[in-house]
Motif scaffolding. Structure first.
Motif, mmCIF file in Angstrom:
data_model
loop_
_atom_site.group_PDB
_atom_site.id
_atom_site.type_symbol
_atom_site.label_atom_id
_atom_site.label_comp_id
_atom_site.label_asym_id
_atom_site.label_seq_id
_atom_site.Cartn_x
_atom_site.Cartn_y
_atom_site.Cartn_z
ATOM 1 N N PRO A 160 0.829 -1.146 -0.032
ATOM 2 C CA PRO A 160 -0.107 0.002 0.229
ATOM 3 C C PRO A 160 0.718 1.091 -0.088
ATOM 4 O O PRO A 160 1.928 1.051 0.485
ATOM 5 C CB PRO A 160 -0.741 -0.320 1.441
ATOM 6 C CG PRO A 160 -0.033 -0.884 2.141
ATOM 7 C CD PRO A 160 0.713 -2.037 1.251
ATOM 8 N N CYS A 161 0.354 2.422 -0.678
ATOM 9 C CA CYS A 161 0.959 3.511 -0.590
ATOM 10 C C CYS A 161 0.689 4.405 0.615
ATOM 11 O O CYS A 161 -0.130 3.782 1.449
ATOM 12 C CB CYS A 161 0.610 4.452 -1.852
ATOM 13 S SG CYS A 161 -1.064 5.150 -1.465
ATOM 14 N N GLY A 162 1.368 5.413 0.978
ATOM 15 C CA GLY A 162 1.028 6.109 2.183
ATOM 16 C C GLY A 162 -0.092 6.762 2.488
ATOM 17 O O GLY A 162 -0.566 7.173 3.393
ATOM 18 N N GLY A 163 -0.920 6.678 1.447
ATOM 19 C CA GLY A 163 -2.530 7.063 1.464
ATOM 20 C C GLY A 163 -3.424 6.172 1.989
ATOM 21 O O GLY A 163 -4.642 6.466 2.124
ATOM 22 N N SER A 164 -3.113 5.084 2.428
ATOM 23 C CA SER A 164 -4.014 3.793 2.693
ATOM 24 C C SER A 164 -4.428 4.087 4.259
ATOM 25 O O SER A 164 -3.245 4.209 4.849
ATOM 26 C CB SER A 164 -3.473 2.543 2.607
ATOM 27 O OG SER A 164 -4.157 1.369 3.224
#
Lengths: 222, 302
Positions: A160-164
């Motif tokens: 996952p990216c940091g926006g999850s």
């Protein structure tokens, strides 16, 4: 299945401008199941076009038909006699259907009544969700049967990216984070080891980026 | 007074201060450079954002170059959102020849978060893969899979001169759940990240837990500190900036204040004092309030 939705009637009407004999063609396969372009939708669209023509004081003949599959030449060919006398074919099939009809009837105008949206499944009554992007290189074996290409908004391959946040995607809190789903599933299967190796950069040339694709089975060719 | 450059200071175990500057939306760089001037001698490195929040701005690389020319040590932020592997590798070579050595690799906020929501999102590589690319460029090779003559290449092409980039990445110690973030963190270290700048840190207990993992790996951690001007601004960040969550208790503390900016500066300074004993440095994100960073540092006693 292929999921599509009907274009706004305001977008379809101008496509019919200048034509007098219109045939609206439905498809009994995917777009019937997703309630976008089956016989029922054909009847409704044809009726709407007749009303619209009458409202503008125009004399237009609108006929209807639906065939089993617009994406196969054999089925489209069965329209040979039906199309006779028409000057516009409106396909209520997916983008493949529209093009198959265009290829089979090179001298007739063909326009789409649907927007083809996704390859997916009905999640519940009236809701269809995306599951595949036809990237040409399936990696579902590595990701617990959940596709990061279609379910991660960024098609990331390594988590996952940091926006999850709280299992949801940064682009919309209604969207599940694909990598959160993958992680949880592999964890519950006791297979987090699948994620140990860093997945290499994807070969996008096997997807659309390699140009229009073709599948050839020489053993099956006649 | 800060004497050393970013990498040197980290390697000498100094408490490192970095700040984030956003290039202008346009070509007038005067405010950005004026903000930088006020930070001269007080910070080790200046991060330059790459179309932050997916809002189109002057390029990070050009802005880094302007800062470098003026004696700053820029940290070139590069995201996977807007460029494919050819463009990313090419821009990294460009950075290298301009003497820009520090690179922070990010996935990049999705275009739908920004001002060109209709744009085609790229994400040809993800941030872990981009870190691997930097490791490879540093070894004098690229990611190509065949030579210009069409011959297959197993390990990329040999470059006419490689790079010597100091690569870092991002981690969010406040992510919920934390576990996948930790996995990503390990992965990024394995891919070549030598320093990490985190998203805003508020929960110190959780941060200590995170630092346990970081110490195990020997990764250098700069904890994120966010400066916000008001409770409303904090709420805006929560709503619109992916990955950043200002906790409700902080918002509540800002709310009744007659001078919320001052309160924000005080809180950020305080946070730096708390973080000083815990990690290798701080990374200050002031989002539009860059001119107040010196006041934050004063408050922190740095």
């Amino acid at each position: 299945m292929i999921v599509a939705e009907q274009k706004d009637i305001a977008e379809i009407i101008p496509m019919t401008e200048g034509y007098q004999n219109i045939l609206v063609i439905g498809c009994d396969t995917c777009v019937t199941v997703c309630l976008a372009g089956g016989a029922k939708e054909v009847a409704i669209l044809a009726c709407s076009l007749r009303l619209a023509a009458r409202a503008r004081g125009k004399k237009v003949q609108v006929d209807e038909i639906s065939i089993e599959r617009q994406c196969e030449k054999e089925f489209v060919d069965s329209l040979q006699s039906t199309v006779r006398g028409h000057d516009l074919l409106i396909s209520m099939g997916c983008g493949i259907g529209v093009q198959t009809i265009a290829e089979q009837f090179p001298n007739l105008a063909v326009v789409p009544a649907l927007n083809t949206k996704l390859l997916g499944l009905p999640e519940r009554q009236g809701v269809w969700v995306e599951r595949c992007q036809a990237c040409g290189q399936c990696i579902l074996d590595k990701t617990g049967g959940i596709c990061p290409i279609s379910r991660c908004s960024k098609s990331l391959l390594n988590g996952p990216c940091g926006g999850s946040q709280n299992g949801k995607c940064e682009i919309n809190k209604e969207i599940d984070c694909g990598w959160h789903l993958i992680y949880e599933r592999l964890k519950s299967l006791g297979r987090l080891g699948c994620l140990e190796e860093i997945m290499p950069a994807k070969d996008w040339s096997r997807s659309r980026n390699g140009g229009p694709r073709k599948v050839i089975r020489e053993d099956m060719c006649l | 007074m800060v004497g050393l450059g970013f990498q040197q200071a980290l390697e000498q175990n100094q408490f490192v201060i970095t700040v984030e500057l956003a290039p202008p939306k346009g070509t007038d760089v005067s405010r950005m450079l004026a903000c930088a001037e006020r930070l001269k001698g007080r910070v080790h490195g200046i991060n330059v954002t790459d179309n932050q929040s997916a809002v189109m701005r002057l390029g990070s690389l050009a802005a880094c170059h302007l800062l470098k020319e003026r004696g700053f040590d820029p940290i070139y932020q590069i995201t996977c959102r807007d460029r494919n592997r050819l463009a990313l590798e090419s821009d990294l070579l460009s950075a290298a020849v301009l003497g820009i050595r520090n690179v922070l690799v990010l996935t990049g906020d999705h275009p739908t978060a920004g001002d060109h929501p209709e744009a085609k999102a790229v994400y040809d590589l993800d941030s872990t893969q981009l870190l691997q690319v930097i490791t490879r460029l540093n070894q004098g090779r690229d990611l190509s899979s065949r030579s210009s003559g069409g011959k297959p290449l197993v390990n990329g092409a040999t470059l006419a001169g490689g790079t010597n980039l100091f690569a870092g990445a991002v981690v969010n110690p406040e992510a919920n759940p934390l576990e996948p973030q930790i996995w990503r963190f390990f992965q990024k270290v394995a891919a070549g990240a030598r320093f990490f700048q985190t998203q805003a840190v508020y929960d110190l207990e959780r941060f200590d837990q995170f630092m346990g993992y970081a110490r195990e790996l020997g990764a250098k951690i700069l904890a994120g500190v966010l400066l916000v001007r008001s409770a409303a601004a904090a709420r805006y960040v929560n709503e619109h900036v992916p990955g950043v969550v200002v906790p409700e208790r902080v918002v509540k503390e800002l709310e009744p204040s007659a001078n919320p900016l001052e309160a924000g500066i005080r809180m950020a300074g305080q946070q730096i004092r708390h973080l000083r004993e815990r990690c290798d440095g701080v990374h200050i994100m002031a989002i539009g309030l860059e001119e107040h960073i010196p006041a934050v540092l004063d408050e922190a006693g740095i």
